[in-house]
Design a protein around this motif. Structure first.
Motif, short mmCIF file in Angstrom:
data_model
loop_
_atom_site.label_atom_id
_atom_site.label_comp_id
_atom_site.label_asym_id
_atom_site.label_seq_id
_atom_site.Cartn_x
_atom_site.Cartn_y
_atom_site.Cartn_z
N UNK A 1 70.48 25.04 8.84
CA UNK A 1 69.16 24.79 8.24
C UNK A 1 68.06 25.53 9.01
N UNK A 2 68.17 25.53 10.33
CA UNK A 2 67.18 26.21 11.17
C UNK A 2 67.11 27.70 10.86
N UNK A 3 68.27 28.32 10.66
CA UNK A 3 68.32 29.77 10.50
C UNK A 3 68.39 30.21 9.05
N UNK A 4 68.54 29.29 8.11
CA UNK A 4 68.70 29.66 6.71
C UNK A 4 67.42 30.29 6.18
N UNK A 5 67.58 31.24 5.30
CA UNK A 5 66.43 31.95 4.75
C UNK A 5 66.22 33.24 5.51
N UNK A 6 65.23 33.96 5.14
CA UNK A 6 64.95 35.24 5.80
C UNK A 6 64.25 34.98 7.12
N UNK A 7 64.87 35.37 8.23
CA UNK A 7 64.25 35.11 9.53
C UNK A 7 62.87 35.73 9.69
N UNK B 1 84.46 21.32 7.18
CA UNK B 1 83.90 20.94 8.48
C UNK B 1 82.52 20.34 8.28
N UNK B 2 82.29 19.23 8.99
CA UNK B 2 80.95 18.63 8.96
C UNK B 2 80.54 18.24 10.37
N UNK B 3 79.36 18.66 10.72
CA UNK B 3 78.75 18.30 12.00
C UNK B 3 77.25 18.31 11.77
N UNK B 4 76.59 17.23 12.17
CA UNK B 4 75.14 17.18 12.01
C UNK B 4 74.46 18.32 12.77
N UNK B 5 74.97 18.63 13.98
CA UNK B 5 74.40 19.71 14.77
C UNK B 5 74.58 21.07 14.10
N UNK B 6 75.78 21.29 13.55
CA UNK B 6 76.07 22.56 12.88
C UNK B 6 75.22 22.69 11.62
N UNK B 7 75.12 21.60 10.86
CA UNK B 7 74.28 21.60 9.66
C UNK B 7 72.83 21.89 10.01
#
Length: 113
Positions: free
Chosen positions: A96-102, A86-92
């Motif tokens: 990216x926004x949430x990746x890493x330790x919040x 699956x590829x979606x710019x919005x999903x990607x």
């Protein structure tokens, strides 16, 4: 979540249809939030962009201090992308926004619905 991680979107949709008729009482915050997340994810994969529902669910867990749960769900989203090709710019962008330790990478908005 199992179905999505194994590329079985139709089965995930069928499960959501079954759960849609089940009344999840308001005091079951975890279950309601997980339903919102999985439904948003499933419908996004099937071309009905529900990125906001996914983001809202992650915001709820973040606001509740459930950093571990947020990280688990982000890892889950990465598995779903691979399993469903699956590829979606919005999903990607959401990943990216949430990746890493919040706790060290705070999202720009915290909306609880």
């Amino acid at each position: 979540m199992f179905y999505l991680e194994h590329g079985k979107v139709l089965e995930a949709l069928e499960s959501l249809m079954d759960l849609r008729d089940f009344d999840i009482q308001e005091e079951f915050l975890f279950e309601r939030t997980m339903y919102k997340f999985v439904a948003g994810e499933t419908y996004t994969i099937t071309n009905a962009n529900r990125i906001k529902a996914i983001d809202d669910a992650l915001n709820i867990f973040q606001a509740a201090g459930s950093t571990h749960q947020v990280n688990r769900l982000v890892d889950h989203m990465k598995l779903v992308v691979k399993a469903n090709q699956f590829h979606s710019d919005d999903f990607d962008a959401l990943i990216e926004k949430w990746d890493g330790t919040p706790s060290t990478k705070t999202p720009t908005t915290t909306t609880v619905s």
